[in-house]
Design a protein around this motif. Structure first.
Motif: not given
Length: 333
Positions: A41-43, A65-72, A119-122
């Motif tokens: 769930a990135h682009e 969702l991979s939660c790293v895409f909520l971090l810059s 969740s798809h983990a991080c």
């Protein structure tokens, strides 16, 4: 995205996969369920494109969702995977604070439209050797980063109810690389997830309740001239069609093969026992977007049928098993 996913390893095709289905008139005509999900769930463009498809067809989707895409890049050190240094991820991070802001808005819009955020983990690491404690740590990172995303990134305008959604509204999980194991399932149970969608089955299969968690499996479906089975996921098609090397689908060969595989698998269940058909996709456009175009053709034809329900995993649990999909516990914070 990562370029390693579990490939289909079967060397033969069972007759049950390739023989045409015959409708059993004695069976009750229950709805045909189709469950479509997206990993990562990135682009941002694909968020909008998928939501537009849903609005056109009446479908609901699950977004893993991979939660790293909520971090810059500036806030990436908020995440530390088990056994890794902080700020590391197999799939990168958001490029900017504004990108995070837009993604958060897409998540909130999708939720409001009835879609399932899971969740798809991080960091999209292969956790096959992780312990239960490692997985609980990863779940805690996901929960904290989702809950505090606005604060972490210094973004104003957090919607009312965001934190409650982050703490109780994410009830499903799919493991990166479909790399499951006993430690993962023990952690999922302790973390009170309602469902897991990490399995693979020989064909469409009814979900099974195991250890208090409903387990779903992506099916292997016949594909191509020889009807060899393949996991019903775009990445697996990408690897089969072009060896995982990006190619232009100028003659729509890849799109047509994918569409025909999807439609054949659907018709088999629709005219037969009506076992739920699960399909997995990513926000990456592989082979020129061939698999998304195949999905859009497929969904535009079948999701509008009166006796077909294109639903999220959470919808399926609520509709078919009476489970509301609310996460009853939370890990870490």
């Amino acid at each position: 995205m990562s370029v390693v996913f579990r490939a289909c390893t079967l060397t033969c095709v069972s007759l049950s996969l390739v023989l045409p289905a015959l409708a059993d008139e004695s069976l009750p005509r229950r709805p045909q369920y189709v469950i479509i999900s997206f990993d990562g769930a990135h682009e941002l463009a694909q968020w909008q494109r998928s939501r537009t498809l849903a609005a056109r067809t009446g479908a609901h989707f699950t977004y893993f969702l991979s939660c790293v895409f909520l971090l810059s890049r500036d806030t990436r050190n908020q995440y530390q995977a088990p056994g890794k240094s902080s700020g590391r991820s197999n799939v990168g991070f958001a490029q900017s604070k504004d990108e995070v802001r837009q993604r958060l808005a897409q998540i909130w819009l999708a939720r409001a439209e009835g879609h399932d955020i899971a969740s798809h983990a991080c960091g999209h690491f292969d956790g096959k050797d992780w312990s239960k404690a490692d997985w609980l740590n990863e779940f805690a990172s996901f929960s904290r980063i989702l809950r505090d995303a606005y604060k972490i990134n210094g973004i104003e305008g957090e919607p009312e109810g965001w934190k409650k959604f982050a703490e109780t509204g994410v009830s499903g999980f799919r493991v990166p690389y479909l790399s499951d194991g006993k430690a993962l399932y023990a952690a999922l149970s302790e973390a009170k997830f309602a469902y897991d969608a990490s399995g693979v089955s020989r064909g469409p299969a009814e979900p099974q309740m195991v250890g208090g968690i409903m387990r779903f499996a992506l099916p292997q479906i016949p594909e191509g001239p020889s009807s060899r089975p393949i996991i019903a996921m775009d990445y697996n098609l990408f690897v089969r069609h072009s060896g995982g090397i990006e190619r232009k689908d100028t003659d729509a060969a890849f799109e047509n093969r994918a569409y025909e595989a999807f439609r054949s698998a659907f018709e088999r269940e629709y005219n037969g026992k009506r076992v739920p058909l699960e399909m997995g996709f990513h926000f990456t456009l592989m082979n020129g977007g061939a698999y998304w175009r195949a999905l859009e053709r497929f969904a535009g034809e079948v999701c509008v049928k009166a006796d077909v329900k294109c639903v999220s995993y959470a919808d399926y649990l609520a509709d078919h098993h009476g489970i509301d999909g609310t996460k009853t516990g939370d890990v870490g914070g």
